[in-house]
Every structure is written in C-alpha cells, then in structure tokens.
Scaffold this motif. Structure first.
Motif, short mmCIF file in Angstrom:
data_model
loop_
_atom_site.label_atom_id
_atom_site.label_comp_id
_atom_site.label_asym_id
_atom_site.label_seq_id
_atom_site.Cartn_x
_atom_site.Cartn_y
_atom_site.Cartn_z
N ARG A 30 35.26 -51.48 -6.20
CA ARG A 30 36.49 -52.44 -6.73
C ARG A 30 36.55 -53.92 -5.80
NH1 ARG A 30 40.31 -49.97 -9.95
NH2 ARG A 30 39.51 -47.91 -10.67
N GLY A 31 35.75 -53.84 -4.81
CA GLY A 31 35.71 -55.27 -4.31
C GLY A 31 36.46 -55.11 -2.90
N GLY A 32 36.59 -56.44 -2.37
CA GLY A 32 37.34 -56.58 -1.02
C GLY A 32 37.23 -57.73 -0.45
N ARG A 33 37.19 -57.97 0.83
CA ARG A 33 37.19 -59.12 1.39
C ARG A 33 35.90 -59.87 1.30
NH1 ARG A 33 41.00 -60.37 4.93
NH2 ARG A 33 39.95 -61.62 6.09
N ILE A 34 35.74 -60.96 1.02
CA ILE A 34 34.49 -61.70 0.67
C ILE A 34 33.54 -61.73 2.12
CG2 ILE A 34 33.43 -64.09 0.51
CD1 ILE A 34 35.92 -64.58 -1.34
N GLY A 35 33.89 -61.82 3.27
CA GLY A 35 33.25 -61.95 4.30
C GLY A 35 32.68 -60.55 4.68
N SER A 59 34.93 -57.82 -8.32
CA SER A 59 35.65 -58.89 -7.56
C SER A 59 34.28 -59.25 -6.22
CB SER A 59 36.69 -58.04 -6.54
OG SER A 59 37.43 -59.00 -6.01
N ALA A 60 34.67 -59.00 -5.14
CA ALA A 60 33.48 -59.45 -4.17
C ALA A 60 32.35 -58.73 -4.21
CB ALA A 60 34.21 -59.30 -2.73
N CYS A 61 32.48 -57.47 -4.74
CA CYS A 61 31.11 -56.70 -5.15
C CYS A 61 29.96 -57.51 -5.86
CB CYS A 61 31.41 -55.36 -5.83
SG CYS A 61 29.96 -54.30 -6.22
N THR A 62 30.58 -58.43 -6.97
CA THR A 62 29.79 -59.32 -7.69
C THR A 62 28.83 -60.34 -6.91
OG1 THR A 62 31.26 -60.73 -8.16
CG2 THR A 62 31.35 -58.83 -9.78
N ILE A 63 29.15 -60.50 -5.51
CA ILE A 63 28.35 -61.51 -4.67
C ILE A 63 26.96 -60.94 -4.63
CG2 ILE A 63 27.98 -62.11 -2.43
CD1 ILE A 63 31.00 -62.17 -1.81
N ILE A 64 26.90 -59.52 -5.11
CA ILE A 64 25.37 -59.04 -5.11
C ILE A 64 24.32 -59.85 -5.85
CG2 ILE A 64 25.63 -57.25 -6.93
CD1 ILE A 64 23.99 -56.47 -3.63
N LEU A 65 24.91 -60.50 -6.75
CA LEU A 65 24.29 -61.17 -7.86
C LEU A 65 23.45 -62.32 -7.27
CD1 LEU A 65 26.32 -60.93 -11.01
CD2 LEU A 65 24.47 -59.50 -10.32
N GLY A 66 24.17 -63.05 -6.36
CA GLY A 66 23.56 -64.08 -5.74
C GLY A 66 22.83 -63.76 -4.51
N ALA A 170 31.79 -48.50 -0.54
CA ALA A 170 32.62 -49.72 -0.84
C ALA A 170 33.97 -49.37 0.31
CB ALA A 170 33.40 -49.56 -2.10
N PRO A 171 34.33 -50.72 0.48
CA PRO A 171 35.67 -50.75 1.63
C PRO A 171 36.88 -50.24 0.72
CG PRO A 171 35.01 -53.05 0.75
CD PRO A 171 33.97 -52.01 0.19
N ALA A 172 38.09 -50.12 1.09
CA ALA A 172 39.22 -49.95 0.59
C ALA A 172 39.23 -50.81 -0.71
CB ALA A 172 40.48 -50.15 1.53
N PRO A 173 39.98 -50.09 -1.83
CA PRO A 173 39.94 -50.73 -3.26
C PRO A 173 40.75 -52.13 -2.98
CG PRO A 173 40.32 -48.73 -3.64
CD PRO A 173 40.34 -48.74 -1.79
N ALA A 174 40.47 -53.25 -3.79
CA ALA A 174 41.43 -54.19 -4.07
C ALA A 174 42.16 -53.93 -5.31
CB ALA A 174 40.33 -55.57 -4.13
N VAL A 175 43.14 -55.03 -5.47
CA VAL A 175 43.88 -54.81 -6.57
C VAL A 175 42.97 -55.09 -7.86
CG1 VAL A 175 45.88 -55.73 -7.98
CG2 VAL A 175 46.00 -55.47 -5.48
N LEU A 176 42.98 -54.33 -9.14
CA LEU A 176 42.23 -54.74 -10.24
C LEU A 176 43.02 -54.72 -11.46
CD1 LEU A 176 38.99 -52.26 -10.65
CD2 LEU A 176 39.22 -54.80 -10.78
N ALA A 177 42.76 -55.77 -12.22
CA ALA A 177 43.39 -55.82 -13.42
C ALA A 177 42.99 -54.99 -14.33
CB ALA A 177 43.12 -57.28 -14.15
N ARG A 178 43.69 -54.10 -15.02
CA ARG A 178 43.44 -53.32 -16.32
C ARG A 178 42.35 -53.99 -17.07
NH1 ARG A 178 46.49 -49.48 -20.58
NH2 ARG A 178 44.45 -49.27 -21.37
N GLU A 179 41.33 -53.23 -17.33
CA GLU A 179 40.45 -53.58 -18.18
C GLU A 179 40.78 -53.49 -19.83
OE1 GLU A 179 35.57 -52.54 -19.27
OE2 GLU A 179 36.56 -51.55 -17.54
N PRO A 180 40.67 -54.51 -20.65
CA PRO A 180 41.09 -54.35 -21.95
C PRO A 180 40.30 -53.27 -22.62
CG PRO A 180 39.60 -56.23 -21.68
CD PRO A 180 40.03 -55.76 -20.16
N ASP A 181 40.91 -52.36 -23.66
CA ASP A 181 40.13 -51.66 -24.35
C ASP A 181 39.26 -51.97 -25.40
OD1 ASP A 181 41.56 -49.49 -22.92
OD2 ASP A 181 43.21 -49.52 -24.19
#
Length: 181
Positions: A30-35, A59-66, A170-181
């Motif tokens: 679910r991501g976390g701190r960018i650093g 979230s920050a996990c998507t940094i993997i793409l770059g 993964a580090p502790a989960p960040a706040v995630l928006a609910r995914e639309p159905d």
C-alpha cells in the motif's frame, strides 16, 4: 525541499545495473514514505533482479516503474497499480497535497504510464487504478507456469522458468482510497 527531491530522483536514475536471475514479487503493498521506497528500489535496480507485480502496488510502491528498467518488470493478471498525488500530514492529521513531490513522482513514471494518468486528470488526492488489459499492454506478462498457453520469447520463457522468487516486504500501510467496484 527541491534539493532533496532532486537528489532522490537523481539517485534512482544514476543507480547501476547488476546481473541476477532472481525475481522480487510485489503484492499487497500500500506504499509509504517516498524516501523509503527510493532507497529500497535503488538497491533493487542495482541487483539486476526481475520485479513481478502480482497484486496491489499503490502509492510510493509505484516508484518501481521508474526505478527498475521496463524490461525487468512483469505483471500478473492480479496486478493493480494505484496512483495518487503525494501528500504531507497537515494540521489535525489531514493530508496536504505536496505539488513538488507529486511532480517528482509523475516525472519518474514511463511515458505510457504518464499518458494514462494524464488521461484520467493527473495525480489527485483520490487513488486511480491501472490494471487489466491496459496494464498488460504496457508491461510484459509474468509466466508463473512453464505450461502457459501463450509463451513469451524463448529467452524470456527460460528466464521466467528459472526465477527464484522472494517477497518484497512493505512498510506499514498508508491510507488508501477505496477502489471503485
């Protein structure tokens, strides 16, 4: 802040490549701190390992793409990438959008992902999800079973069969928006 942002981006772009045949599996991150992610992915980029996205990477996990070269990332049918604007905690714990960090994240993504995000209004506080056919059209599929009905190029099939898998914790989960159905 601009100096820190520039240094983080430069660290990812200048990280060296190694040669390895292992795979790192990302799922339910679910991501976390960018650093934290910049540091982790710099090491992953240097390792030469293949990255398998097999579930939520938000979230920050998507940094993997770059951070990791495109040809070392594969996705399974369960892969879901969640994108949103970067934020800092404000008064009373409320999230305050950080435009500079948001621009840094956006600039790190490959052009196909940036186009997809732009077509959906850009990075906003609300999470948007890239998955399914759209994601599979941008990244090569992972073949977990050597008997897969459609096989990749012979060298990729051989490499995928020989992969050693390990979880990326993964580090502790960040706040995630609910995914639309």
């Amino acid at each position: 802040m601009k100096l820190v942002t520039g240094l983080l981006a430069a660290a990812l772009l200048l990280a060296g490549l190694g040669a390895s045949h292992a795979a790192v599996r990302i799922a339910d991150d679910r991501g976390g701190r960018i650093g934290t992610y910049v540091d982790r992915y710099q090491g992953l980029r240097s390792s030469g390992e293949t990255v398998m996205i097999d579930g939520l990477c938000a979230s920050a996990c998507t940094i993997i793409l770059g951070a990791v070269p495109h040809d070392r990332i594969c996705v399974t049918p369960q892969a879901r990438l969640g994108f949103h604007a970067a934020w800092d905690p404000g008064a009373n714990g409320r999230a305050i959008t950080n435009p500079e960090a948001t621009q840094m994240l956006y600039s790190m993504y490959p052009s196909s992902v940036r186009r997809w995000i732009a077509q959906r209004g850009g990075l906003r506080p609300q999470m948007i999800f890239l998955r399914g056919k759209q994601l599979m059209s941008m990244y090569r599929p992972c073949y977990l079973d050597a008997q897969a009905s459609s096989t990749p190029r012979p060298s990729a099939a051989r490499r995928d069969r020989d992969l050693r898998h390990r979880e990326l914790v993964a580090p502790a989960p960040a706040v995630l928006a609910r995914e639309p159905d």
